[in-house]
Scaffold this motif. Structure first.
Motif, PDB file in Angstrom:
ATOM      1  N   VAL A   1       0.849  -1.201   0.000  1.00  0.00           N
ATOM      2  CA  VAL A   1       0.000   0.000   0.000  1.00  0.00           C
ATOM      3  C   VAL A   1       0.880   1.244   0.000  1.00  0.00           C
ATOM      4  O   VAL A   1       1.965   1.240   0.578  1.00  0.00           O
ATOM      5  CB  VAL A   1      -0.939   0.037   1.231  1.00  0.00           C
TER       6      VAL A   1
ATOM      7  N   GLY B   1      -2.678   4.643   2.369  1.00  0.00           N
ATOM      8  CA  GLY B   1      -3.600   3.922   1.490  1.00  0.00           C
ATOM      9  C   GLY B   1      -4.102   2.633   2.120  1.00  0.00           C
ATOM     10  O   GLY B   1      -3.442   2.050   2.982  1.00  0.00           O
ATOM     11  N   ALA B   2      -5.269   2.179   1.669  1.00  0.00           N
ATOM     12  CA  ALA B   2      -5.844   0.927   2.164  1.00  0.00           C
ATOM     13  C   ALA B   2      -5.823  -0.151   1.095  1.00  0.00           C
ATOM     14  O   ALA B   2      -6.201  -1.290   1.361  1.00  0.00           O
ATOM     15  CB  ALA B   2      -7.275   1.161   2.651  1.00  0.00           C
ATOM     16  N   ASP B   3      -5.407   0.180  -0.113  1.00  0.00           N
ATOM     17  CA  ASP B   3      -5.299  -0.815  -1.183  1.00  0.00           C
ATOM     18  C   ASP B   3      -3.866  -0.899  -1.697  1.00  0.00           C
ATOM     19  O   ASP B   3      -3.163   0.117  -1.766  1.00  0.00           O
ATOM     20  CB  ASP B   3      -6.239  -0.466  -2.345  1.00  0.00           C
ATOM     21  N   ALA B   4      -3.476  -2.109  -2.084  1.00  0.00           N
ATOM     22  CA  ALA B   4      -2.121  -2.322  -2.595  1.00  0.00           C
ATOM     23  C   ALA B   4      -1.996  -1.710  -3.990  1.00  0.00           C
ATOM     24  O   ALA B   4      -2.872  -1.877  -4.837  1.00  0.00           O
ATOM     25  CB  ALA B   4      -1.813  -3.811  -2.644  1.00  0.00           C
ATOM     26  N   MET B   5      -0.915  -0.977  -4.233  1.00  0.00           N
ATOM     27  CA  MET B   5      -0.686  -0.321  -5.519  1.00  0.00           C
ATOM     28  C   MET B   5       0.651  -0.707  -6.159  1.00  0.00           C
ATOM     29  O   MET B   5       0.872  -0.449  -7.336  1.00  0.00           O
ATOM     30  CB  MET B   5      -0.744   1.201  -5.354  1.00  0.00           C
TER      31      MET B   5
ATOM     32  N   SER C   1       9.316  -2.800   0.527  1.00  0.00           N
ATOM     33  CA  SER C   1       8.320  -2.940   1.596  1.00  0.00           C
ATOM     34  C   SER C   1       9.063  -3.138   2.919  1.00  0.00           C
ATOM     35  O   SER C   1      10.257  -3.424   2.928  1.00  0.00           O
ATOM     36  CB  SER C   1       7.410  -4.144   1.319  1.00  0.00           C
TER      37      SER C   1
ATOM     38  N   GLY D   1      -6.952  -0.556   6.231  1.00  0.00           N
ATOM     39  CA  GLY D   1      -5.704   0.154   6.424  1.00  0.00           C
ATOM     40  C   GLY D   1      -5.181   0.088   7.846  1.00  0.00           C
ATOM     41  O   GLY D   1      -4.238   0.795   8.193  1.00  0.00           O
TER      42      GLY D   1
ATOM     43  N   ARG E   1      -1.594  -6.886   1.824  1.00  0.00           N
ATOM     44  CA  ARG E   1      -1.408  -5.438   1.906  1.00  0.00           C
ATOM     45  C   ARG E   1      -0.244  -5.141   2.842  1.00  0.00           C
ATOM     46  O   ARG E   1      -0.431  -4.912   4.038  1.00  0.00           O
ATOM     47  CB  ARG E   1      -2.679  -4.765   2.428  1.00  0.00           C
TER      48      ARG E   1
ATOM     49  N   THR F   1       3.087  -2.916   4.204  1.00  0.00           N
ATOM     50  CA  THR F   1       3.425  -1.497   4.302  1.00  0.00           C
ATOM     51  C   THR F   1       4.714  -1.223   3.532  1.00  0.00           C
ATOM     52  O   THR F   1       5.565  -2.097   3.391  1.00  0.00           O
ATOM     53  CB  THR F   1       3.643  -1.080   5.771  1.00  0.00           C
TER      54      THR F   1
ATOM     55  N   TYR G   1       7.413   4.282   0.398  1.00  0.00           N
ATOM     56  CA  TYR G   1       6.408   4.480  -0.653  1.00  0.00           C
ATOM     57  C   TYR G   1       7.053   5.174  -1.853  1.00  0.00           C
ATOM     58  O   TYR G   1       6.886   4.760  -3.007  1.00  0.00           O
ATOM     59  CB  TYR G   1       5.249   5.290  -0.070  1.00  0.00           C
TER      60      TYR G   1
ATOM     61  N   THR H   1      -6.182   6.287  -4.713  1.00  0.00           N
ATOM     62  CA  THR H   1      -6.169   5.087  -3.862  1.00  0.00           C
ATOM     63  C   THR H   1      -7.106   5.288  -2.676  1.00  0.00           C
ATOM     64  O   THR H   1      -7.090   6.340  -2.037  1.00  0.00           O
ATOM     65  CB  THR H   1      -4.751   4.821  -3.308  1.00  0.00           C
TER      66      THR H   1
END
Lengths: 360, 360
Positions: A151, A155-159, A184, A211, A225, A227, A241, B307
């Motif tokens: 994520v 964010g709460a969704d993996a990108m 990660s 999240g 998901r 971090t 990120y 996101t």
């Protein structure tokens, strides 16, 4: 060695995997190149990126998302850059081609960059970076990943995938400095291990679909998901990120490969995954007198190993040390395969109509 | 705005700093280039790297560790690489020269690398990376730091500076993706802020000389031992340590500059600091059809901003967003100077025999 493990020689493991790839229709030269990279990981102790990947390759083949007879082409090239099309197959062969092109260019003109598109999983990034340091060059290797699992901060969704960065630099007295890291906080493989032994994972490695941080490894594996490195804002999660996005840009935007999160959203059953990679090589001799770089790096490595430790029982190491130790040990004693992995490989061989070479 | 702050226009601040540099004997073209980079930081909200550095430059000048009349030379060059000698002055001018050389080479041959040795503090790394993205190129800028302040994982002594990495990539509809990050968990500036407001720092940012985590900001400032990004082994501290070393290798080992931790150990009163930097530029047009890179990066940026957020009040941002907001706001309203910084600048101007332009 855990009690459910058996030791196999690198040679035997290589022959077993070669038999499977052969039964899948892979050309002999592609098999040997792919296995050079895969066995590099198994010998270096990076168990998640060698033989442990066969299950995924098997599944992708069944889903017809991978060809094992790819046409690999250099589609653009100039004296310092190259773009390689992987032809929709596994990433090892086009990536060796790309890294070797980057190294050839660096040896000639001081620096070389090669990007790969239309590829797939390429094993351990460190194997490519080390190809450069083996030639006396600085090497960088990065890759995007087909399925997102990380994520962005907040964010709460993996990108992003775990989008690794590998960096190698040659020394003389010491093994090369070899960094090979996911961007990660933790790799998926570490959560798999926690799940297997039934232990909670540290707070901050993974989140649920809201999240929120979770410590149950099975929930973490099913939610997928992770971090970014740094985990929270206070501990620098915006940096991990940012690094994940840097890797994604260099691997997919630069090569013209697909941004996995968008593909998954638009077409989860896409016929191809179109994964991208990035390779860079720099010749220190374009900047320094011959040997000066290696001598200075040796000094830096020695100084780091001699750093006063917070706990004398836990000395300061240099990136690459664990892999060097694992390689020496495994070349001597063999590569440990869990009972489950050994059975997986036998099942895959059977399904492929390949001989079974690894005993139970 | 805090109550002890005054707002000054970028133009007035620029004239005040120019007057000081002029009184220090800096050539007019060097002054303007240096201020382009310094004001970039002040406008972007990176207060620690613009006018806030004058106190250090003043002190280094008094200690005769910096010349303000450096001879800057390109000592080695080929079509894709360059090595620049900074002549023992501040880093801004040789670094602009080096990044512009890297960009020129990238625009011609697809990629350019330039290393700088015999230099010093160069301001905010992001300013150089953005010079590349302003020209439609991907830019990377890194720097070593004169005085070590970051411990390796498991170490009790500082061996690296905060060794930042900046990465910029051009979009079209969006501002560039601009990552500018220290490879430590937190920057020294954040600890200074905590000290000023008398608040403890988070556990894991800094350690004492025994390598134990401390939360008192004043102790952290005096011990000067920050953790690498990730902080602990469980949270990925080996990764931040590896990144810090990667930056050190590219900035010092490649350029032939000094590894600061070794210099401090061997000769703490060394006449020169000999700081090194690293710059890389890549032309997306060497890989993609014109405009394709920017269009795909716009899609990625849009997808990231969209996101789903863990907390709707805290949306997902993209690296560079805070700097864009700060620049718009400060160009409109002025740059906030704390009463202390404004007084520092007036004192430095007085000591230099330069006119005082910033009111009290």
């Amino acid at each position: 060695m855990a009690s459910d493990e058996t030791l196999v020689s690198a040679d035997l493991l290589r022959r077993q995997l070669a038999a499977i790839f052969g039964a899948w229709g892979m050309a002999e030269d592609h098999i040997q190149t792919t296995l050079d990279i895969m066995l590099w990981a198994d010998l270096a102790g990076i168990d998640s990126h060698g033989a442990g990947m066969m299950q995924l390759y098997h599944r992708l083949r069944e889903q017809e998302k991978l060809t094992f007879r790819p046409e690999i082409r250099v589609v653009r090239e100039n004296p310092a850059t190259a773009l390689v099309d992987g032809g929709g197959g596994l990433g090892h062969v086009p990536s060796v081609r790309a890294m070797d092109l980057a190294c050839d260019k660096a040896a000639t003109i001081g620096v070389g960059v090669a990007a790969v598109r239309n590829s797939h999983h390429y094993g351990a990034a460190g194997a490519y970076a080390e190809r450069a340091s083996d030639r006396g060059l600085i090497g960088i290797a990065m890759t995007a990943v087909a399925r997102p699992s990380v994520v962005p901060l907040y964010g709460a969704d993996a990108m992003f995938g775990t989008n690794p960065i590998a960096f190698a630099a040659p020394a003389k007295r010491n093994p090369p400095f070899l960094l090979d890291m996911a961007t990660s906080t933790a790799a998926l493989g570490k959560i798999t291990i926690a799940s297997r032994v039934g232990k909670p994972i540290p707070d901050g490695w993974a989140v649920d679909p809201d999240g929120r941080s979770i410590t149950d490894p099975d929930a973490a594996l099913s939610h997928r998901r992770l971090t970014p490195l740094g985990s929270t804002r206070a501990m620098g999660g915006h940096k991990g990120y940012g690094l994940a996005m840097m890797v994604e840009v260099l691997c997919t935007t630069l090569s013209g490969a697909q941004f996995g999160a968008l593909r998954e959203r638009r077409d989860p059953d896409a016929a191809r995954h179109d994964v991208g990679h990035f390779f860079l090589a720099i010749d220190p001799d374009a900047f320094r007198e011959e040997g000066a770089f290696e001598a200075d790096l040796d000094e830096m490595i020695d100084a780091l190993r001699a750093t006063r430790a917070a706990d004398p029982a836990e000395p300061v190491q240099v990136a690459g040390d664990p892999e060097v130790r694992a390689r020496a040990e495994r070349q001597r004693n063999g590569i440990p395969l869990s009972a489950r992995l050994a059975q997986e490989l036998r099942d895959i061989a059977t399904a492929a109509g390949a001989p079974i070479l690894i005993g139970s």
